[in-house]
Design an enzyme around this catalytic site. Structure first.
Site, PDB file in Angstrom:
ATOM      1  N   TYR A 123      44.427  43.692  37.187  1.00 50.88           N
ATOM      2  CA  TYR A 123      44.256  44.548  38.359  1.00 50.88           C
ATOM      3  C   TYR A 123      45.398  45.541  38.565  1.00 50.88           C
ATOM      4  O   TYR A 123      45.382  46.298  39.524  1.00 50.88           O
ATOM      5  CB  TYR A 123      44.092  43.691  39.630  1.00 50.88           C
ATOM      6  CG  TYR A 123      42.763  42.952  39.709  1.00 50.88           C
ATOM      7  CD1 TYR A 123      41.836  43.009  38.680  1.00 50.88           C
ATOM      8  CD2 TYR A 123      42.441  42.195  40.825  1.00 50.88           C
ATOM      9  CE1 TYR A 123      40.637  42.316  38.752  1.00 50.88           C
ATOM     10  CE2 TYR A 123      41.244  41.514  40.919  1.00 50.88           C
ATOM     11  CZ  TYR A 123      40.345  41.578  39.873  1.00 50.88           C
ATOM     12  OH  TYR A 123      39.163  40.901  39.962  1.00 50.88           O
ATOM     13  N   LYS A 175      43.444  30.972  30.563  1.00 50.55           N
ATOM     14  CA  LYS A 175      42.614  31.162  29.374  1.00 50.55           C
ATOM     15  C   LYS A 175      43.535  31.352  28.172  1.00 50.55           C
ATOM     16  O   LYS A 175      43.354  32.268  27.356  1.00 50.55           O
ATOM     17  CB  LYS A 175      41.696  32.383  29.590  1.00 50.55           C
ATOM     18  CG  LYS A 175      40.577  32.505  28.593  1.00 50.55           C
ATOM     19  CD  LYS A 175      39.446  31.537  28.825  1.00 50.55           C
ATOM     20  CE  LYS A 175      38.402  31.644  27.730  1.00 50.55           C
ATOM     21  NZ  LYS A 175      37.312  30.658  27.889  1.00 50.55           N
ATOM     22  N   ASP A 209      37.242  28.547  32.673  1.00 50.78           N
ATOM     23  CA  ASP A 209      35.787  28.348  32.752  1.00 50.78           C
ATOM     24  C   ASP A 209      35.474  26.892  33.093  1.00 50.78           C
ATOM     25  O   ASP A 209      34.581  26.604  33.909  1.00 50.78           O
ATOM     26  CB  ASP A 209      35.070  28.807  31.478  1.00 50.78           C
ATOM     27  CG  ASP A 209      35.856  28.563  30.208  1.00 50.78           C
ATOM     28  OD1 ASP A 209      37.096  28.562  30.282  1.00 50.78           O
ATOM     29  OD2 ASP A 209      35.254  28.359  29.148  1.00 50.78           O
ATOM     30  N   ASP A 233      40.863  35.920  42.107  1.00 51.24           N
ATOM     31  CA  ASP A 233      39.915  36.712  42.895  1.00 51.24           C
ATOM     32  C   ASP A 233      38.539  36.049  42.831  1.00 51.24           C
ATOM     33  O   ASP A 233      37.867  35.817  43.850  1.00 51.24           O
ATOM     34  CB  ASP A 233      39.870  38.128  42.297  1.00 51.24           C
ATOM     35  CG  ASP A 233      39.021  39.079  43.113  1.00 51.24           C
ATOM     36  OD1 ASP A 233      38.792  38.794  44.298  1.00 51.24           O
ATOM     37  OD2 ASP A 233      38.589  40.101  42.564  1.00 51.24           O
ATOM     38  N   ASP A 237      36.612  33.142  45.860  1.00 51.01           N
ATOM     39  CA  ASP A 237      35.308  33.332  46.496  1.00 51.01           C
ATOM     40  C   ASP A 237      34.365  32.181  46.148  1.00 51.01           C
ATOM     41  O   ASP A 237      33.576  31.738  46.994  1.00 51.01           O
ATOM     42  CB  ASP A 237      34.683  34.668  46.079  1.00 51.01           C
ATOM     43  CG  ASP A 237      35.229  35.834  46.903  1.00 51.01           C
ATOM     44  OD1 ASP A 237      36.279  35.652  47.544  1.00 51.01           O
ATOM     45  OD2 ASP A 237      34.615  36.907  46.909  1.00 51.01           O
TER      46      ASP A 237
END
Ligand code: NAI
Length: 338
Positions: A123, A175, A209, A233, A237
């Site tokens: 980002y 990851k 994941d 992010d 949520d």
């Protein structure tokens, strides 16, 4: 002596929910003075810059802001003021608690906190097109930036948060199996920091994941989670979804000196001015703020009142399927303060 904080009521439903929250935290015994400041459309309406210097100076002085939602015009107009404030004060840790507040959700008694790195990763927006064979946009490239400094301060923050809030485990989601350099560095730094807390706070690392799937299957195995910007992010949520959605989610943005507490939802222009907005998310943010400024008693009183009204009572705002106005819901919470 009362602690002074900066209050930015914000746009749309912002002023309505802010007034409700200030009334409730006052009734809960918070010892605060308010320096009310403008930002966003509310500032523009007074022919001011959408992020006036006075507002920034106030946050710099008080070190703590409680902020209502701010409208960001899409497409044209000024850039997100929320992002500008976080950048100005280098608020590197975004703290997103996810706690069950109502019955009948997917799970009961979920109580998790995700700490998202807020300044680095993909980002940072270092991206460009690559032209090939006459097509100026034949490819596009984004750069993920992870620094040792950035990884260290956010993982350390996660452990400190766990320690101070009586939480037992930090899970670092990553990851590193695929992105061996960027995610590898984040993991390496996290493991080193974890060693400093051995015996105090447990540590595990998990592939992102698998973490997402495990959160959905069995959220109770987690406690505090820490990860880089984009992963945080997305998963913050997801976690809000586990406890009923974004409508009641609070967030804290912590920097080395300044902190800002806010609701995750936006300014809800569709219901602004109607007196029906739900102030719960900003109220939970205010409770986080009270903990932050060393007033845990009123913070706990507020959380208990929310439990009493939402878990055991019947007064609900419209977004939760009830018919109560902001005023009626506020009164119910104040009556439930022990
Ligand atoms: P939104 O969160 O404002 O609204 C989405 C839906 O949820 C609407 O139907 C709204 O009525 C409802 N809703 C939101 N908060 C509620 C509350 N407290 N009580 C009852 N219902 C509620 O998202 P939207 O419409 O995408 O964005 C509106 C504006 O807010 C945009 O300008 C956006 O940029 C800004 N925004 C600001 C944020 C911030 O200041 N942190 C975060 C997200 C959006």
């Amino acid at each position: 002596m009362a602690t002074e904080i900066t209050v930015i009521p914000g746009d749309g439903i912002g002023p309505e929910v802010t007034e409700a929250v200030l009334e409730i935290i006052g009734a809960a015994g918070a010892d605060l003075d308010y320096d009310r400041q403008l930002a966003g459309i509310a500032a523009l309406d007074q022919n001011r810059n959408p992020l006036p210097d006075e507002t920034l100076d106030s946050i710099r002085r008080t070190g703590v802001a409680l902020k209502g939602p701010l409208t960001t015009p899409s497409g044209t107009g000024f850039r997100s003021i929320n992002v500008a404030i976080r950048k100005e004060f280098d608020m590197f840790a975004n703290v997103r608690p996810a706690r069950s507040l109502t019955k009948g959700g997917r799970y009961e008694d979920v109580d998790l906190v995700l700490i998202r790195e807020n300044t680095e990763g993909l980002y940072v927006g270092v991206e460009h097109y690559i032209g090939m064979e006459g097509d100026p946009r034949a490819a596009a490239e984004s750069v993920m930036i992870i620094t040792r400094f950035g990884a260290e301060r956010v993982t350390r923050y996660a452990f400190e948060y766990a320690k101070q809030n009586g939480r037992s485990k930090v899970t670092l989601a990553h990851k590193a199996n695929i992105l061996k350099y960027t995610q590898g560095l984040f993991l390496e730094v996290g493991r080193a920091i974890a060693k400093e807390y051995e015996g105090e706070v447990a540590f595990e690392d998990k592939i992102i994941d698998a973490t997402a799937m495990q959160l959905v299957l069995n959220p109770y195995q987690f406690d505090v989670l820490v990860m880089e910007n984009m992963f945080g992010d997305i998963l913050s949520d997801l976690m809000a979804g586990l406890v009923g959605g974004l409508g009641m989610a609070p967030a804290g943005n912590l920097g080395a000196r300044e902190a800002m507490f806010e609701a995750v939802h936006g300014s809800a222009p569709d219901i602004a001015g109607k007196g029906v907005a739900n102030p719960t998310a900003l109220l939970l943010a205010a409770a986080m703020m009270l903990d932050h400024v060393g007033q845990p008693d009123p913070a706990q009183r507020i959380r208990n009142a929310l439990d009493a009204v939402l878990m055991h009572g019947t007064v609900r705002t419209r977004d939760l399927g009830g018919s109560a106005s902001t005023r009626e819901y506020t009164d119910a919470l104040i009556a439930a303060l022990a």
